[in-house]
Structure formats: structure tokens, C-alpha cells
Write a protein that holds these residues in place. Sequence first.
Motif, PDB file in Angstrom:
ATOM      1  N   TYR A   1       0.820  -1.210   0.000  1.00  0.00           N
ATOM      2  CA  TYR A   1       0.000   0.000   0.000  1.00  0.00           C
ATOM      3  C   TYR A   1       0.853   1.259   0.000  1.00  0.00           C
ATOM      4  N   GLY A   2       0.357   2.284  -0.702  1.00  0.00           N
ATOM      5  CA  GLY A   2       1.004   3.589  -0.717  1.00  0.00           C
ATOM      6  C   GLY A   2       0.042   4.667  -0.249  1.00  0.00           C
ATOM      7  N   GLU A   3       0.494   5.895  -0.272  1.00  0.00           N
ATOM      8  CA  GLU A   3      -0.348   7.003   0.197  1.00  0.00           C
ATOM      9  C   GLU A   3      -1.655   7.098  -0.579  1.00  0.00           C
ATOM     10  N   ASP A   4      -1.622   6.774  -1.875  1.00  0.00           N
ATOM     11  CA  ASP A   4      -2.834   6.879  -2.699  1.00  0.00           C
ATOM     12  C   ASP A   4      -3.910   5.891  -2.276  1.00  0.00           C
ATOM     13  N   ASP A   5      -3.517   4.844  -1.566  1.00  0.00           N
ATOM     14  CA  ASP A   5      -4.484   3.824  -1.133  1.00  0.00           C
ATOM     15  C   ASP A   5      -5.164   4.173   0.183  1.00  0.00           C
ATOM     16  N   ILE A   6      -4.653   5.161   0.887  1.00  0.00           N
ATOM     17  CA  ILE A   6      -5.161   5.453   2.232  1.00  0.00           C
ATOM     18  C   ILE A   6      -6.652   5.791   2.235  1.00  0.00           C
ATOM     19  N   PRO A   7      -7.176   6.603   1.294  1.00  0.00           N
ATOM     20  CA  PRO A   7      -8.628   6.877   1.322  1.00  0.00           C
ATOM     21  C   PRO A   7      -9.481   5.611   1.226  1.00  0.00           C
ATOM     22  N   ASP A   8      -9.053   4.651   0.416  1.00  0.00           N
ATOM     23  CA  ASP A   8      -9.822   3.413   0.292  1.00  0.00           C
ATOM     24  C   ASP A   8      -9.761   2.587   1.575  1.00  0.00           C
ATOM     25  N   ILE A   9      -8.598   2.577   2.238  1.00  0.00           N
ATOM     26  CA  ILE A   9      -8.491   1.858   3.510  1.00  0.00           C
ATOM     27  C   ILE A   9      -9.406   2.512   4.549  1.00  0.00           C
ATOM     28  N   ILE A  10      -9.439   3.839   4.557  1.00  0.00           N
ATOM     29  CA  ILE A  10     -10.311   4.553   5.498  1.00  0.00           C
ATOM     30  C   ILE A  10     -11.771   4.192   5.242  1.00  0.00           C
ATOM     31  N   ASP A  11     -12.165   4.174   3.963  1.00  0.00           N
ATOM     32  CA  ASP A  11     -13.555   3.814   3.629  1.00  0.00           C
ATOM     33  C   ASP A  11     -13.897   2.444   4.201  1.00  0.00           C
ATOM     34  N   GLY A  12     -12.972   1.491   4.047  1.00  0.00           N
ATOM     35  CA  GLY A  12     -13.217   0.149   4.567  1.00  0.00           C
ATOM     36  C   GLY A  12     -13.265   0.117   6.076  1.00  0.00           C
ATOM     37  N   ALA A  13     -12.374   0.869   6.720  1.00  0.00           N
ATOM     38  CA  ALA A  13     -12.351   0.899   8.187  1.00  0.00           C
ATOM     39  C   ALA A  13     -13.635   1.498   8.746  1.00  0.00           C
ATOM     40  N   LEU A  14     -14.151   2.532   8.080  1.00  0.00           N
ATOM     41  CA  LEU A  14     -15.359   3.187   8.577  1.00  0.00           C
ATOM     42  C   LEU A  14     -16.593   2.298   8.475  1.00  0.00           C
ATOM     43  N   LYS A  15     -16.509   1.236   7.679  1.00  0.00           N
ATOM     44  CA  LYS A  15     -17.615   0.280   7.613  1.00  0.00           C
ATOM     45  C   LYS A  15     -17.654  -0.627   8.844  1.00  0.00           C
ATOM     46  N   GLN A  16     -16.578  -0.622   9.617  1.00  0.00           N
ATOM     47  CA  GLN A  16     -16.490  -1.512  10.787  1.00  0.00           C
ATOM     48  C   GLN A  16     -16.958  -0.775  12.050  1.00  0.00           C
ATOM     49  N   GLN A  17     -18.159  -0.223  11.982  1.00  0.00           N
ATOM     50  CA  GLN A  17     -18.627   0.596  13.095  1.00  0.00           C
ATOM     51  C   GLN A  17     -18.825  -0.214  14.376  1.00  0.00           C
ATOM     52  N   ARG A  18     -19.136  -1.510  14.252  1.00  0.00           N
ATOM     53  CA  ARG A  18     -19.320  -2.312  15.465  1.00  0.00           C
ATOM     54  C   ARG A  18     -18.031  -2.366  16.278  1.00  0.00           C
ATOM     55  N   LEU A  19     -16.873  -2.147  15.603  1.00  0.00           N
ATOM     56  CA  LEU A  19     -15.587  -2.129  16.294  1.00  0.00           C
ATOM     57  C   LEU A  19     -15.184  -0.705  16.677  1.00  0.00           C
ATOM     58  N   LEU A  20     -15.345   0.231  15.745  1.00  0.00           N
ATOM     59  CA  LEU A  20     -14.884   1.598  16.006  1.00  0.00           C
ATOM     60  C   LEU A  20     -15.595   2.234  17.198  1.00  0.00           C
ATOM     61  N   VAL A  21     -16.839   1.821  17.453  1.00  0.00           N
ATOM     62  CA  VAL A  21     -17.551   2.407  18.594  1.00  0.00           C
ATOM     63  C   VAL A  21     -16.896   2.034  19.915  1.00  0.00           C
ATOM     64  N   LEU A  22     -15.999   1.050  19.901  1.00  0.00           N
ATOM     65  CA  LEU A  22     -15.333   0.623  21.124  1.00  0.00           C
ATOM     66  C   LEU A  22     -14.017   1.352  21.373  1.00  0.00           C
ATOM     67  N   ALA A  23     -13.583   2.168  20.413  1.00  0.00           N
ATOM     68  CA  ALA A  23     -12.344   2.917  20.607  1.00  0.00           C
ATOM     69  C   ALA A  23     -12.513   3.872  21.787  1.00  0.00           C
ATOM     70  N   PRO A  24     -11.514   3.961  22.674  1.00  0.00           N
ATOM     71  CA  PRO A  24     -11.650   4.843  23.838  1.00  0.00           C
ATOM     72  C   PRO A  24     -11.661   6.318  23.453  1.00  0.00           C
ATOM     73  N   LYS A  25     -11.207   6.584  22.238  1.00  0.00           N
ATOM     74  CA  LYS A  25     -11.217   7.934  21.683  1.00  0.00           C
ATOM     75  C   LYS A  25     -11.670   7.766  20.234  1.00  0.00           C
TER      76      LYS A  25
END
Length: 431
Positions: free
Chosen positions: A389-413
Amino acid sequence: MTAGHPHAGHPHESVFTLEATQLKFGEGAVDELGWEIGRLGLKRIMLVADPVLREFGVTGRVIGQIEAAGAAAVLYEDIAVEPTIDSFGRAAAFAKGADVDGFIGLGGGSTIDTAKVANLIKVHGGEIMDYVNPPIGAGRKPASPLLPLIAIPTTSGSGSEATTVAILDIPDLKVKTGISHRFMRPTLAVVDPVLARTTPGAVTASAGLDVVCHAAESYISKPFDSRDKPANPGERPPYQGSNPIADIWSMKALEFGGRFLARAVNDGDDLEARGTMMLGATMAGIGFGTAGVHIPHSCAYPIAGLKHQYTPPGYRTNHAFVPHGFSVIVTAPAAFRFTYDSAPEKHIRAAELLTGAPVAEPGPESLPDALIALMRQVGAPSGIAELGYGEDDIPDIIDGALKQQRLLVLAPKAPDRSDLETILRQSLRNW
């Protein structure tokens, strides 16, 4: 216990639960499998086994135990390393046509997860996407318990033997995600250190780094009492946030990872190290199976799913893929750098558990430094750049990560898009 800040008008959560798989651990534990099968009253078992284990005699040994108990084994070995929706579908179709009253999952997390999903579809029918976590799937919940499932791990990593979740890759959507429900938790885990001798060092490294990440993420997750109280107990999520019980399991798993992972990677015959890492994997599974995981795992699913350019060492497969433990650990240093100010004392304690020593200069780099040192010790990739992966791929990785809301809601921040971008840029190379 300090309550968090629930939404206006909503009472905060005041209850947490611990539902754990029964555990049998120790050298020779697999030789008691027949007794356990008799105790559960099983007569015809679908044995979901990693095909590699056949040549080491492990599969035959388990079949011998099944038959000694007066039961029959229906063998299924079509296992994908890092399972896909198609590989799960094949296993589910086989299970639907099989006359069985229970399951055994023999292998790593991929195999045990395959057994979980085969069991789910066998009992409740439907399509796999019906059960995949929303917003990717429909999030259907099974209405009643599944058939008994005995999990026999042969790697020291996923903790699948103790969790409610099965992870799958959906290539058409270029994302990895999961199916999670309390009924998917195995009935019994039989954890025998001798079985880990079959695992190559590089596989042990990836699996062990997954243990460390499970433990750190669950230990440093949003406190359970900062969530809104559910409308009824049935709506309480399997991943509830950090709590005093889960913390105990997670802390011990962190200690084991720091003390024994490098030894387990470097010497396959070091049964103390391999056995302790297997126990640590199960302990971390109990911890994160109750508390949950967050940012590193949310990022790991698109990292593993978007590109298939990395060919990992040590895996007996001819296709390129990112092993789960590597996809998780590469963003962990930056993720914990980001979450540090939410709970500095927990970050420092996690670093101390990993290194086995007091932190000389406590601060935001303490846990990242401890993680990077362990990564380098066991030969992990330096970051997402090494995975293709390079810098150009970061937006796509973010899009995928944001789909994992069942996990992200557990982040302490809670991270927003710009926070995830910072984390991923820092994760291009950790050294």
C-alpha cells in the motif's frame, strides 16, 4: 467505576457479562477428547480440519478419539487460509447435507471460524450475507442455540476457540468483515500445546501478534459503562467495552506475549513458549470476546481485503494474502499513539506488561515503542507499505475501516476520517 457520557436522555450501561467457552488446557488434553464427546452425547460429528494436519497425524489422532467414543467422524478439509464468503459457503453447503449432531474445528482461526459458520447455516439456514454484520450484511441473529462445537486450536493466535465471531473476506466488496453472535461461541476449547509444534515460525509470529493486539485493544477499549444502556438484555452487544473481568484476561495475555512470543517463533520445540502462547491466545479471546477490539482491527479488514500482493513467509499456500495478525499489528503503534490521552495509565501498563519492565519515560510513545520492538523481534512487516500500500491507497483503507462501526464504537477515543488518515500515514513504515 466512572460512568461515561451517554447520549442525552439515555441511561448509561451498568451491567457487563462474561460468557466464556469451557476450557481444557495442557499437554495431552487432546487425548481426553473422546471422554468429552461422550459427555456431550455426540454420535456423528462433522470434523472441520486444516488439511495440512493430516500429514502430521493430528487429524488421524482426533478421528481415533471420535471413534473410541463410539461416534462417527464426517471429515471436511476444504479450508481457505483467511476464509472467503465462497469458502464459508462451501462448508455451509456440506454441513447442510451432512447428518451430524455436532462439530469439531481442528486448526487455526480460519478452520474454527469455518466450523462456526457451517454450524450456523446447518441449524438456521439462509445465506451467509444474511448474518454478516451491518452495514455490509443484514445482521440476522440466530433465534436459538447451535449444535455443540468443540474447538481444538493448533496455532496460538486468533482466540477463535473462545469468541463469538467468524471473520471472512468478501472479495467483490474488497473488504473483510465478520459474523458475530453469542450462540457461535464454541461449547468447549481443547488446547494442547503439543499441537502447536506443527506451526511454522512465521505463522506463529503473525498469530502471536494477533494475540498481543487482541489483548491491548480490549484492555484499552471504551469502558462498558460509557455506553447507552440497551432497551433489553438481548440487545446488549457481544463486545461490551473494557471491564474489570476482561482486563484480567487481557493483561495476562499481554504479559505472555511479551515474555514468550519471540521464543515460540524461534524454536518450534519450545513447548513452554508455544503452550503459553496458546493459553495466552485463549485468554485474550476471553478478554476481547467480552470487551471487544477497535481501531487496529477496523483498519486490518480493508488492509487484508483491498489488495492481495503480499506473499507471507511460512504459509503453505501459493496465493498472495495478508495474514490477519500482520494486518492488525501494522497500525497498532499509531492507533495507540492516537488513543494515549484517553487513558494514559492503561497505555503505560500495557507497555510494562509487554516489556516486563517499568517504563523509564512514560508518554505517548511508550506502548508504540514496545509494540515496534516486538514486531522487529519476530520479523513482522514494518508497515502497510511492505504489504503493498502507498499514500494513494489510504482513502480506500479509510472507507473500509469506517464500515467496521461495530468495532470503532469501542475505541476509547473516537477517530474521525482525518484521525484515521493520520494513523495510516504513520503506519506506512513503523521503522
